[in-house]
Design a protein around this motif. Structure first.
Motif, PDB file in Angstrom:
ATOM      1  N   GLU A  84       0.834  -1.203   0.000  1.00 47.12           N
ATOM      2  CA  GLU A  84       0.000   0.000   0.000  1.00 47.12           C
ATOM      3  C   GLU A  84       0.869   1.253   0.000  1.00 47.12           C
ATOM      4  O   GLU A  84       0.630   2.193  -0.745  1.00 47.12           O
ATOM      5  CB  GLU A  84      -0.906  -0.016   1.232  1.00 47.12           C
ATOM      6  CG  GLU A  84      -1.799   1.191   1.312  1.00 47.12           C
ATOM      7  CD  GLU A  84      -2.780   1.104   2.460  1.00 47.12           C
ATOM      8  OE1 GLU A  84      -2.874   0.044   3.092  1.00 47.12           O
ATOM      9  OE2 GLU A  84      -3.455   2.109   2.708  1.00 47.12           O
ATOM     10  N   LEU A  85       1.908   1.205   0.830  1.00 42.30           N
ATOM     11  CA  LEU A  85       2.795   2.354   0.922  1.00 42.30           C
ATOM     12  C   LEU A  85       3.531   2.564  -0.401  1.00 42.30           C
ATOM     13  O   LEU A  85       3.694   3.690  -0.867  1.00 42.30           O
ATOM     14  CB  LEU A  85       3.801   2.095   2.049  1.00 42.30           C
ATOM     15  CG  LEU A  85       4.402   3.315   2.721  1.00 42.30           C
ATOM     16  CD1 LEU A  85       3.321   4.263   3.152  1.00 42.30           C
ATOM     17  CD2 LEU A  85       5.211   2.878   3.917  1.00 42.30           C
ATOM     18  N   THR A  88       1.207   3.889  -3.205  1.00 42.83           N
ATOM     19  CA  THR A  88       0.712   5.255  -3.055  1.00 42.83           C
ATOM     20  C   THR A  88       1.824   6.279  -3.229  1.00 42.83           C
ATOM     21  O   THR A  88       1.589   7.469  -3.121  1.00 42.83           O
ATOM     22  CB  THR A  88       0.028   5.456  -1.685  1.00 42.83           C
ATOM     23  OG1 THR A  88       0.904   4.988  -0.675  1.00 42.83           O
ATOM     24  CG2 THR A  88      -1.271   4.720  -1.600  1.00 42.83           C
ATOM     25  N   LYS A  89       3.045   5.799  -3.480  1.00 40.11           N
ATOM     26  CA  LYS A  89       4.094   6.718  -3.930  1.00 40.11           C
ATOM     27  C   LYS A  89       3.833   6.991  -5.417  1.00 40.11           C
ATOM     28  O   LYS A  89       2.972   6.334  -6.018  1.00 40.11           O
ATOM     29  CB  LYS A  89       5.470   6.064  -3.765  1.00 40.11           C
ATOM     30  CG  LYS A  89       5.733   5.622  -2.344  1.00 40.11           C
ATOM     31  CD  LYS A  89       6.571   6.619  -1.611  1.00 40.11           C
ATOM     32  CE  LYS A  89       6.850   6.196  -0.211  1.00 40.11           C
ATOM     33  NZ  LYS A  89       6.119   6.960   0.793  1.00 40.11           N
ATOM     34  N   SER A  90       4.592   7.928  -5.995  1.00 40.07           N
ATOM     35  CA  SER A  90       4.252   8.181  -7.395  1.00 40.07           C
ATOM     36  C   SER A  90       4.901   7.124  -8.289  1.00 40.07           C
ATOM     37  O   SER A  90       5.925   7.322  -8.916  1.00 40.07           O
ATOM     38  CB  SER A  90       4.597   9.611  -7.805  1.00 40.07           C
ATOM     39  OG  SER A  90       5.941   9.774  -7.993  1.00 40.07           O
ATOM     40  N   VAL A  91       4.254   5.963  -8.272  1.00 38.63           N
ATOM     41  CA  VAL A  91       4.749   4.754  -8.919  1.00 38.63           C
ATOM     42  C   VAL A  91       3.541   4.051  -9.524  1.00 38.63           C
ATOM     43  O   VAL A  91       2.500   4.002  -8.894  1.00 38.63           O
ATOM     44  CB  VAL A  91       5.366   3.828  -7.840  1.00 38.63           C
ATOM     45  CG1 VAL A  91       5.685   2.479  -8.414  1.00 38.63           C
ATOM     46  CG2 VAL A  91       6.603   4.433  -7.232  1.00 38.63           C
TER      47      VAL A  91
ATOM     48  N   LYS B  46      -7.771   5.537   1.452  1.00 41.16           N
ATOM     49  CA  LYS B  46      -7.123   4.736   0.405  1.00 41.16           C
ATOM     50  C   LYS B  46      -7.526   5.213  -0.980  1.00 41.16           C
ATOM     51  O   LYS B  46      -6.739   5.147  -1.920  1.00 41.16           O
ATOM     52  CB  LYS B  46      -7.490   3.262   0.570  1.00 41.16           C
ATOM     53  CG  LYS B  46      -6.681   2.604   1.645  1.00 41.16           C
ATOM     54  CD  LYS B  46      -7.086   1.180   1.879  1.00 41.16           C
ATOM     55  CE  LYS B  46      -6.274   0.639   3.047  1.00 41.16           C
ATOM     56  NZ  LYS B  46      -6.766  -0.598   3.569  1.00 41.16           N
ATOM     57  N   THR B  49      -5.621   8.491  -1.711  1.00 44.32           N
ATOM     58  CA  THR B  49      -4.208   8.291  -2.018  1.00 44.32           C
ATOM     59  C   THR B  49      -3.994   7.462  -3.275  1.00 44.32           C
ATOM     60  O   THR B  49      -2.861   7.250  -3.686  1.00 44.32           O
ATOM     61  CB  THR B  49      -3.491   7.585  -0.858  1.00 44.32           C
ATOM     62  OG1 THR B  49      -4.204   6.384  -0.565  1.00 44.32           O
ATOM     63  CG2 THR B  49      -3.430   8.444   0.368  1.00 44.32           C
ATOM     64  N   LYS B  74      -0.147  11.632  -6.982  1.00 47.78           N
ATOM     65  CA  LYS B  74       0.499  10.933  -5.871  1.00 47.78           C
ATOM     66  C   LYS B  74       1.734  11.689  -5.375  1.00 47.78           C
ATOM     67  O   LYS B  74       2.118  11.579  -4.224  1.00 47.78           O
ATOM     68  CB  LYS B  74       0.925   9.536  -6.312  1.00 47.78           C
ATOM     69  CG  LYS B  74      -0.231   8.562  -6.453  1.00 47.78           C
ATOM     70  CD  LYS B  74       0.326   7.246  -6.950  1.00 47.78           C
ATOM     71  CE  LYS B  74      -0.723   6.180  -7.125  1.00 47.78           C
ATOM     72  NZ  LYS B  74      -0.124   4.992  -7.761  1.00 47.78           N
ATOM     73  N   TYR B  79       1.586  10.036   2.676  1.00 52.07           N
ATOM     74  CA  TYR B  79       0.585   9.144   3.254  1.00 52.07           C
ATOM     75  C   TYR B  79       1.212   8.281   4.336  1.00 52.07           C
ATOM     76  O   TYR B  79       2.264   7.686   4.143  1.00 52.07           O
ATOM     77  CB  TYR B  79       0.016   8.267   2.125  1.00 52.07           C
ATOM     78  CG  TYR B  79      -1.015   7.250   2.532  1.00 52.07           C
ATOM     79  CD1 TYR B  79      -1.981   7.532   3.487  1.00 52.07           C
ATOM     80  CD2 TYR B  79      -1.045   6.007   1.927  1.00 52.07           C
ATOM     81  CE1 TYR B  79      -2.939   6.600   3.832  1.00 52.07           C
ATOM     82  CE2 TYR B  79      -2.005   5.066   2.255  1.00 52.07           C
ATOM     83  CZ  TYR B  79      -2.949   5.363   3.214  1.00 52.07           C
ATOM     84  OH  TYR B  79      -3.893   4.432   3.542  1.00 52.07           O
ATOM     85  N   PRO B  81      -0.082   5.133   6.234  1.00 51.70           N
ATOM     86  CA  PRO B  81      -1.211   4.216   6.344  1.00 51.70           C
ATOM     87  C   PRO B  81      -1.403   3.720   7.774  1.00 51.70           C
ATOM     88  O   PRO B  81      -0.519   3.865   8.614  1.00 51.70           O
ATOM     89  CB  PRO B  81      -0.837   3.050   5.424  1.00 51.70           C
ATOM     90  CG  PRO B  81       0.398   3.445   4.729  1.00 51.70           C
ATOM     91  CD  PRO B  81       1.031   4.547   5.502  1.00 51.70           C
ATOM     92  N   GLN B 146       8.805   9.339   6.255  1.00 54.73           N
ATOM     93  CA  GLN B 146       8.663   8.953   4.845  1.00 54.73           C
ATOM     94  C   GLN B 146       7.482   9.669   4.194  1.00 54.73           C
ATOM     95  O   GLN B 146       7.500   9.934   2.998  1.00 54.73           O
ATOM     96  CB  GLN B 146       8.590   7.429   4.673  1.00 54.73           C
ATOM     97  CG  GLN B 146       7.381   6.721   5.260  1.00 54.73           C
ATOM     98  CD  GLN B 146       6.127   6.833   4.417  1.00 54.73           C
ATOM     99  OE1 GLN B 146       6.211   7.073   3.219  1.00 54.73           O
ATOM    100  NE2 GLN B 146       4.987   6.685   5.045  1.00 54.73           N
TER     101      GLN B 146
END
Lengths: 240, 309
Positions: A84-85, A88-91, B46, B49, B74, B79, B81, B146
């Motif tokens: 999820e992390l 949600t990056k620009s990937v 969710k 994001t 994004k 974010y 979570p 992060q």
């Protein structure tokens, strides 16, 4: 491209941080070295200075070890929630799949590079067929791309690493053995069909030193299909 | 950067996790996202994001829809979570570098950003450890670091202060408030005092529907209705006092809470206050007024009223 490389670099660093890479390298070299030099189908008995025996053994080692490399790539990330992390990056999903693919292919390349002493040894014994050797390595690399793509797909459908490993092995088994056996048991167009699907025959034709576009297309199609299915399985989260 | 959410819906099987909700968050605003477990908070986050797709409705970030493949939204979002997932086998600095690279921070600036984040989140003493070796509070700080590494304009934090000790909680709340002055922040939490301490606006959702939306003060006013005062008067019989209070024209209802101490709860007529009248009454009768406190409806009560059943 930069993003894919960033992900691949992280995968590779994680392999070497967590000892997995060393274990796999040692096992791969030990396994293929043992069967090439010491046991059974002994390379010295062939009476020719080539590495055909090694390529055959290595294809089997890779068949087992690649699922072990790929099994945690997405399954673990899904389980711990880091997926999820990451997503949600620009990937994009595709970049994640390609990054993971590149990371494991690089590890395979390192393993294959570590077998270069074999080449040096054999070339000292006799007159080594250089073209054949290069083709053999190319064959191993193509086989690895196919199995890695299958492994990544298997890892993308579950949160359990063992399930991912077994699934990858199961799918791999069809290409590695079952299609070949079926090709022998059927005649006519059905036999032809299974022969086309059989990975071993394609691999052998390349490792004999024959570079046919048919074989290249075969390996690339499995790779692309595997990666595409992996991406599709990642994107399923949007629907359910 | 503003976030506009329009008629957002998401169904899991037969259940509507998020049901046709719409709200806006403006730059410089901290929005507290409240709701019981399973209310649809995380699902909404969710979707904002981009982790899960939008079924119906639309989310616009800085005016551009997230469904637009060109929007690259994004990159503007940081974010954190729920449960703070991290790569436990990675060293902190490598991990932050990885996140910065993915979020498109320029190579030359990455080192500086990492140093800044380590200072801001108080990770200096632990910075050479692997994430897996850290305690829960420090992992939470890595999670925050992060999320903020690329200096995003929008921060989405799912329960940001879980696992922190009281000093850290105060620091992080202050940090969120400071960030909220220039950025758009959405944070979800179960800790109600936290919302009051950090948020400009509260959004309560229950079973996928928005049940309250406003500043803590407006919510209190809405929930409370009439003024309620806690009154203690000495030097007379409880009954006498009760009768006299009841006779006041601004008083709607009198409750005798404790007979021995002459403690009452006085409810006023809608839109009126009885404070002055009660004081005058005591002066006239020569009673001593020892307590006069307005009873505030606690956020907990509002939350319970709106989300139970």
């Amino acid at each position: 491209m930069h993003t894919i490389w960033t992900i691949a670099k992280r995968e590779l660093a994680t392999f070497f941080d967590s000892l997995i890479a060393y274990i796999i390298l040692v096992l791969f070299l030990g396994f293929s070295g043992f069967f090439t030099w010491l046991y059974g189908n002994d390379i010295f008995l062939v009476g020719q200075a080539n590495l055909r025996v090694f390529f055959n053994i290595a294809s089997w080692s890779l068949f087992f070890f690649i699922p072990a490399i790929t099994m945690k790539m997405l399954a673990e990330e899904r389980k711990t929630g880091t997926l999820e992390l990451l997503l949600t990056k620009s990937v994009s999903d595709r970049q994640v799949i390609l990054g993971k693919f590149l990371g494991s292919i690089l590890l395979v390349c390192i393993a294959l590079a570590a077998t270069l002493p074999y080449v040096i040894t054999v070339s000292n014994i006799g007159n080594l067929d250089n073209g054949g050797t290069i083709c053999g390595y190319l064959g191993l690399l193509l086989l690895s791309t196919a199995y890695t793509a299958i492994g990544i797909f298997a890892s993308s459908i579950t949160t359990n690493q063992i399930v991912a490993f077994m699934t990858a092995l199961f799918i791999g088994l069809f290409f590695h053995i079952i299609f070949g056996v079926l090709a022998h048991n059927f005649t006519g167009s059905l036999g032809q069909f299974f022969d086309t699907l059989d990975l071993q025959s394609h691999f052998e034709s390349i490792s004999r030193g024959v570079l046919d576009s048919k074989d290249l297309v075969y390996f690339l199609s499995i790779t692309l299909l595997g990666l595409y299915l992996g991406e599709w399985s990642l994107s399923k989260r949007h629907i359910s | 950067m503003d976030i506009q959410i329009e008629k957002l819906t998401k169904t899991y099987g037969p259940q509507k996790a998020v049901n046709d909700i719409s709200f806006d968050v403006k730059t410089g605003e901290v929005l507290g996202f409240l709701g019981p477990n399973g209310a649809g908070k995380s699902t909404t986050m969710k979707m904002i994001t981009g982790y899960i797709g939008i079924e119906k409705g639309d989310i616009r970030i800085g005016g551009k829809s997230v469904t637009d493949p060109e929007s690259n939204f994004k990159r503007h979002i940081g974010y954190l979570p729920e449960n703070n997932p991290l790569y436990l086998d990675m060293p902190i600095i490598d991990y932050l570098e990885f996140c910065a690279a993915l979020q498109g921070v320029e190579k030359a600036k990455i080192k500086g950003r990492i140093r800044e984040m380590i200072g801001l989140c108080g990770l200096n003493r632990e910075k050479h450890k692997k994430i897996g070796e850290l305690s829960k509070g420090y992992r939470q700080r890595v999670g925050l670091a992060q999320a903020m590494i690329h200096d995003p304009e929008i921060l989405i934090l799912d329960e940001p202060t879980t696992g922190l000790d009281p000093n850290q909680i105060i620091e992080i709340r202050k940090l969120i408030r400071d960030l909220g002055k220039e950025k758009t922040v959405i944070l979800s939490t179960h800790i109600l005092p936290e919302v009051e301490a950090t948020c400009d606006r509260i959004l309560i959702i229950n079973r996928g529907n928005i049940v309250a939306n406003g500043t803590p003060e407006t919510l209190r006013k809405q929930a409370q209705g009439n003024e309620v005062l806690k009154v203690r008067i000495e030097d007379a019989e409880a009954e006498t006092i009760a009768k006299a209070l009841n006779a006041l024209n601004t008083v709607k209802d009198v409750d005798l809470v404790q007979r021995e101490e002459n403690l009452f709860e006085v409810q006023s007529v809608a839109q009126q206050s009885s404070k002055r009248n009660i004081f005058k009454l005591c002066v006239d009768k020569k009673w001593v007024l020892t307590e006069l406190t307005p009873l505030e409806t606690k956020l907990e009560d509002i939350f319970r009223n709106l989300t139970v059943n």
